[in-house]
Design a protein around this motif. Structure first.
Motif, PDB file in Angstrom:
ATOM      1  N   PRO A   3       0.434  -1.192   0.050  1.00  0.00           N
ATOM      2  CA  PRO A   3      -0.674   0.191   0.156  1.00  0.00           C
ATOM      3  C   PRO A   3       0.860   1.157   0.141  1.00  0.00           C
ATOM      4  N   ARG A   4       1.769   1.193   0.475  1.00  0.00           N
ATOM      5  CA  ARG A   4       3.069   2.344   0.524  1.00  0.00           C
ATOM      6  C   ARG A   4       3.121   2.266  -0.354  1.00  0.00           C
ATOM      7  N   TRP A   5       3.148   1.730  -2.112  1.00  0.00           N
ATOM      8  CA  TRP A   5       3.981   1.843  -3.179  1.00  0.00           C
ATOM      9  C   TRP A   5       2.362   2.441  -4.277  1.00  0.00           C
ATOM     10  N   GLU A   6       1.324   2.451  -3.042  1.00  0.00           N
ATOM     11  CA  GLU A   6      -0.017   2.119  -4.536  1.00  0.00           C
ATOM     12  C   GLU A   6       0.105   3.639  -5.172  1.00  0.00           C
ATOM     13  N   SER A   7      -0.050   4.307  -6.201  1.00  0.00           N
ATOM     14  CA  SER A   7      -0.554   5.201  -7.138  1.00  0.00           C
ATOM     15  C   SER A   7      -1.445   6.102  -6.097  1.00  0.00           C
ATOM     16  N   ASN A   8      -1.583   7.308  -6.078  1.00  0.00           N
ATOM     17  CA  ASN A   8      -2.397   8.203  -5.355  1.00  0.00           C
ATOM     18  C   ASN A   8      -2.084   9.291  -6.460  1.00  0.00           C
ATOM     19  N   ASN A   9      -3.540   9.252  -6.772  1.00  0.00           N
ATOM     20  CA  ASN A   9      -3.701  11.010  -7.993  1.00  0.00           C
ATOM     21  C   ASN A   9      -4.166  11.972  -8.038  1.00  0.00           C
ATOM     22  N   ASP A  10      -3.950  12.210  -5.744  1.00  0.00           N
ATOM     23  CA  ASP A  10      -4.148  13.931  -5.356  1.00  0.00           C
ATOM     24  C   ASP A  10      -2.887  13.901  -5.286  1.00  0.00           C
ATOM     25  N   LEU A  11      -2.213  13.862  -4.991  1.00  0.00           N
ATOM     26  CA  LEU A  11      -0.482  14.077  -5.306  1.00  0.00           C
ATOM     27  C   LEU A  11       0.077  14.841  -6.172  1.00  0.00           C
ATOM     28  N   ARG A  12       0.822  15.995  -6.178  1.00  0.00           N
ATOM     29  CA  ARG A  12       1.036  16.324  -7.408  1.00  0.00           C
ATOM     30  C   ARG A  12       2.988  16.043  -7.467  1.00  0.00           C
ATOM     31  N   ARG A  13       3.581  15.953  -8.270  1.00  0.00           N
ATOM     32  CA  ARG A  13       4.819  15.850  -8.354  1.00  0.00           C
ATOM     33  C   ARG A  13       5.370  16.523  -9.472  1.00  0.00           C
ATOM     34  N   VAL A  17      10.386  16.907  -5.898  1.00  0.00           N
ATOM     35  CA  VAL A  17       9.201  16.681  -4.805  1.00  0.00           C
ATOM     36  C   VAL A  17       7.911  16.048  -4.950  1.00  0.00           C
ATOM     37  N   VAL A  18       7.390  15.193  -3.872  1.00  0.00           N
ATOM     38  CA  VAL A  18       6.006  14.941  -4.198  1.00  0.00           C
ATOM     39  C   VAL A  18       5.433  15.201  -3.079  1.00  0.00           C
ATOM     40  N   HIS A  19       3.887  17.175  -3.682  1.00  0.00           N
ATOM     41  CA  HIS A  19       3.536  17.222  -2.553  1.00  0.00           C
ATOM     42  C   HIS A  19       1.744  17.465  -2.977  1.00  0.00           C
ATOM     43  N   ASP A  20       0.855  17.577  -2.003  1.00  0.00           N
ATOM     44  CA  ASP A  20      -0.613  17.865  -2.317  1.00  0.00           C
ATOM     45  C   ASP A  20      -0.442  19.256  -0.682  1.00  0.00           C
ATOM     46  N   LEU A  21       0.043  20.207  -1.176  1.00  0.00           N
ATOM     47  CA  LEU A  21      -0.359  21.611  -0.557  1.00  0.00           C
ATOM     48  C   LEU A  21      -2.039  22.236  -0.475  1.00  0.00           C
ATOM     49  N   HIS A  22      -2.730  22.373   0.081  1.00  0.00           N
ATOM     50  CA  HIS A  22      -3.901  23.407   0.220  1.00  0.00           C
ATOM     51  C   HIS A  22      -3.659  23.968   0.840  1.00  0.00           C
ATOM     52  N   ALA A  23      -4.338  25.225   0.018  1.00  0.00           N
ATOM     53  CA  ALA A  23      -5.230  26.282   0.930  1.00  0.00           C
ATOM     54  C   ALA A  23      -6.176  27.339   0.904  1.00  0.00           C
ATOM     55  N   HIS A  24      -6.948  27.109   2.070  1.00  0.00           N
ATOM     56  CA  HIS A  24      -8.583  28.786   2.314  1.00  0.00           C
ATOM     57  C   HIS A  24      -7.350  29.968   1.587  1.00  0.00           C
ATOM     58  N   LEU A  25      -8.113  31.163   1.138  1.00  0.00           N
ATOM     59  CA  LEU A  25      -8.094  31.978   0.871  1.00  0.00           C
ATOM     60  C   LEU A  25      -9.288  32.898   0.735  1.00  0.00           C
ATOM     61  N   VAL A  26      -9.249  33.807   2.012  1.00  0.00           N
ATOM     62  CA  VAL A  26     -10.053  34.895   1.881  1.00  0.00           C
ATOM     63  C   VAL A  26      -9.706  36.035   1.791  1.00  0.00           C
ATOM     64  N   PHE A  27     -10.525  35.966   0.678  1.00  0.00           N
ATOM     65  CA  PHE A  27     -10.095  38.288   0.732  1.00  0.00           C
ATOM     66  C   PHE A  27     -11.316  38.988   0.763  1.00  0.00           C
ATOM     67  N   VAL A  28     -11.168  40.205   1.157  1.00  0.00           N
ATOM     68  CA  VAL A  28     -12.396  41.011   1.058  1.00  0.00           C
ATOM     69  C   VAL A  28     -12.062  42.215   0.092  1.00  0.00           C
ATOM     70  N   PRO A  29     -12.501  43.111  -0.225  1.00  0.00           N
ATOM     71  CA  PRO A  29     -12.486  44.001  -0.805  1.00  0.00           C
ATOM     72  C   PRO A  29     -12.718  45.108   0.186  1.00  0.00           C
ATOM     73  N   LYS A  30     -11.252  46.626   0.134  1.00  0.00           N
ATOM     74  CA  LYS A  30     -11.644  47.799   1.325  1.00  0.00           C
ATOM     75  C   LYS A  30     -12.579  48.159   1.354  1.00  0.00           C
ATOM     76  N   TYR A  31     -12.645  48.152   2.210  1.00  0.00           N
ATOM     77  CA  TYR A  31     -14.196  49.284   3.105  1.00  0.00           C
ATOM     78  C   TYR A  31     -14.898  48.304   2.803  1.00  0.00           C
ATOM     79  N   ARG A  32     -15.196  46.803   2.636  1.00  0.00           N
ATOM     80  CA  ARG A  32     -15.954  45.796   2.467  1.00  0.00           C
ATOM     81  C   ARG A  32     -17.247  46.785   1.851  1.00  0.00           C
ATOM     82  N   ARG A  33     -17.558  47.694   0.661  1.00  0.00           N
ATOM     83  CA  ARG A  33     -19.110  48.238   0.421  1.00  0.00           C
ATOM     84  C   ARG A  33     -19.245  47.116  -0.606  1.00  0.00           C
ATOM     85  N   GLY A  34     -19.355  45.734   0.103  1.00  0.00           N
ATOM     86  CA  GLY A  34     -20.559  45.386  -1.463  1.00  0.00           C
ATOM     87  C   GLY A  34     -20.061  44.803  -2.944  1.00  0.00           C
ATOM     88  N   PRO A  35     -19.038  45.208  -3.557  1.00  0.00           N
ATOM     89  CA  PRO A  35     -18.645  45.466  -4.869  1.00  0.00           C
ATOM     90  C   PRO A  35     -18.934  44.506  -5.631  1.00  0.00           C
TER      91      PRO A  35
END
Length: 141
Positions: A3-13, A17-35
């Motif tokens: 199982p250690r050597w089974e292919s994992n399609n979620d990993l990027r190569r 390097v073999v990696h699987d890095l994810h980030a949750h980003l939240v951006f707000v507009p300046k003054y939050r005036r709803g554009p």
């Protein structure tokens, strides 16, 4: 096969390097005036997908409301998260101002579209407790 050597399609190569890095980003507009309208959110998503692709990242999820956007980005380790966030905010602000000048101007003051701050959270993979337990178990092996 182990199982250690089974292919994992979620990993990027990469070359070294073999990696699987994810980030949750939240951006707000300046003054939050709803554009954001549905049309502007849709265009913002297109622009951000292109920026991610140019940096070797993948925008996996995008959503927003009148005054914020959420992104889930799978990115390579060669790209600093702060660089990714800066590029996403900078390019999208420029493009949205070019394509929707009257609407954006009516919902903002000054020259800045995005707030200078943002939220970034790492996500994906095993919960921290499981990772800690795995590392502790390595001593016994």
């Amino acid at each position: 096969m182990s199982p250690r050597w089974e292919s994992n399609n979620d990993l990027r190569r990469g070359r070294s390097v073999v990696h699987d890095l994810h980030a949750h980003l939240v951006f707000v507009p300046k003054y939050r005036r709803g554009p954001f309208t549905d049309e502007i959110l849709s265009r913002c998503e297109e622009v951000m997908r292109k920026v991610c692709a140019d940096l070797g990242a993948e925008l996996q999820e995008f959503d927003g409301d009148a005054d914020y956007v959420h992104l889930l980005v799978n990115y390579p380790p060669q790209v600093k998260l702060s660089t990714l966030a800066g590029s996403l905010k900078g390019v999208s602000a420029r493009r949205l101002r070019q394509e929707f000048p009257d609407h954006i101007q009516s919902h903002s003051w000054g020259t800045h579209f995005w707030s200078p701050s943002y939220f970034a959270g790492s996500c994906g993979g095993a919960p921290l407790a499981m990772v800690q337990e795995y590392i502790e178990q390595q001593k016994a092996i």
